[in-house]
Design an enzyme around this catalytic site. Structure first.
Site, PDB file in Angstrom:
ATOM      1  N   GLU A 212      35.250  41.223  32.466  1.00  0.00           N
ATOM      2  CA  GLU A 212      34.914  42.554  32.971  1.00  0.00           C
ATOM      3  C   GLU A 212      33.977  43.227  31.980  1.00  0.00           C
ATOM      4  OE1 GLU A 212      35.725  43.670  35.811  1.00  0.00           O
ATOM      5  OE2 GLU A 212      37.534  42.618  36.460  1.00  0.00           O
ATOM      6  N   ASP A 237      40.057  39.189  55.414  1.00  0.00           N
ATOM      7  CA  ASP A 237      40.560  40.264  54.554  1.00  0.00           C
ATOM      8  C   ASP A 237      39.414  41.026  53.901  1.00  0.00           C
ATOM      9  OD1 ASP A 237      42.823  41.656  53.324  1.00  0.00           O
ATOM     10  OD2 ASP A 237      42.154  40.736  51.447  1.00  0.00           O
TER      11      ASP A 237
END
Length: 295
Positions: A212, A237
């Site tokens: 990240e 989804d």
């Protein structure tokens, strides 16, 4: 660092204990890298670093003042062989130049046979076809689109999200199927879109270490991701998330432009990578070119 290396057309192998000192051997290594083999790419990078190191050592010797008393053809040959051995020994080390070359080659290589794909077979399935136009993509990209095109087309029909956007983003998130999120036992989680499992997720999950960008710095963190029973569930989804979450309201209004769509996804916080929009736009463009060229 950026290198421009174009694979050529041979398949001979060069020993890792020898230096590719001539053009023919170097071209053979470039071709091996072009076959998209990780081992060949790694060896090519090492050999190219060896050549660079050899020239560097040679330049250093030439810059050194010599008396000339011991100069001779035999001495020059011995020095050259020593320089070659030193360059081989110093190459391929962790953190060295070869790792940067390897990353660049991995991004640039294309399949040796130039294979790609075409649309028009039943249920949206794709079949291999020879290249007849300007589109040239890696085997992994072609295989990935071929594998998931039918599902993407069905989800587009049901939700309105373009199939090429779905395929492009799934390809980008997984390295075109090479870096899928795995369960603890090593099986795939079928999560093609890197969707994390928040507090409202009641389905299966898997926890992995991911990268990240936090305050401008890349960091390794442990994160929980959604897991599915099939790739189809993953596509559905993702479409549900984009179409129903207020967070992505602006993105779903921009399906007419891949760049605008990718920009709105990034702005909504889909990913922390500051270059995510540009990378996703390129991935979608790759998918669009392949599908248009052979429709």
């Amino acid at each position: 660092m950026s290198l421009s290396l174009n694979p050529l057309n041979q398949t001979s192998q060069v020993s890792s204990n020898a230096l590719a000192a001539d053009v023919k051997s170097l071209n053979a290594l470039k071709q091996q890298a072009g076959q998209d083999s990780p081992a060949a790419i790694k060896e090519t990078a090492k050999q190219l670093e060896s050549l660079f190191m050899r020239e560097l050592i040679k330049s250093m010797r030439e810059a050194t003042t010599k008396s000339g008393m011991l100069d001779s053809p035999q001495g020059d040959l011995g020095t050259d062989l020593l320089d070659q051995q030193l360059s081989v020994t110093m190459s391929g080390r962790p953190g060295g130049l070869s790792e940067a070359i390897e990353r660049q080659l991995t991004r640039q290589t294309v399949p040796a046979d130039g294979s790609t794909l075409q649309l028009g077979t039943p249920a949206g399935r794709l079949s291999p076809a020879p290249v007849t136009g300007p589109v040239s993509r890696t085997t992994s990209q072609s295989d990935f689109v071929q594998r998931h095109n039918g599902t993407a087309m069905q989800v587009e029909k049901d939700t309105g999200l373009p199939a090429s956007y779905l395929l492009g983003q799934a390809g980008h998130e997984t390295g075109w199927g090479r870096k899928e999120i795995l369960n603890k036992d090593g099986s795939t989680s079928f999560n093609l879109f890197g969707i994390k499992a928040g507090s409202n997720w009641t389905g299966k999950t898997t926890t992995i270490t991911t990268t990240e960008v936090i305050n401008g710095e890349s960091r390794k963190v442990s994160a929980k991701f959604r897991a599915y029973d099939s790739y189809e569930d993953s596509f559905k989804d993702y479409a549900k998330l984009i179409n129903e979450s207020p967070r992505y309201a602006q993105a779903r209004q921009q399906t007419g432009s891949s760049q605008a769509y990718a920009t709105e996804l990034k702005r909504a916080g889909y990913a922390t990578d500051p270059d995510y929009a540009a990378k996703l736009t390129r991935a979608i463009s790759t998918t669009q070119q392949l599908r248009r060229a052979y429709a």
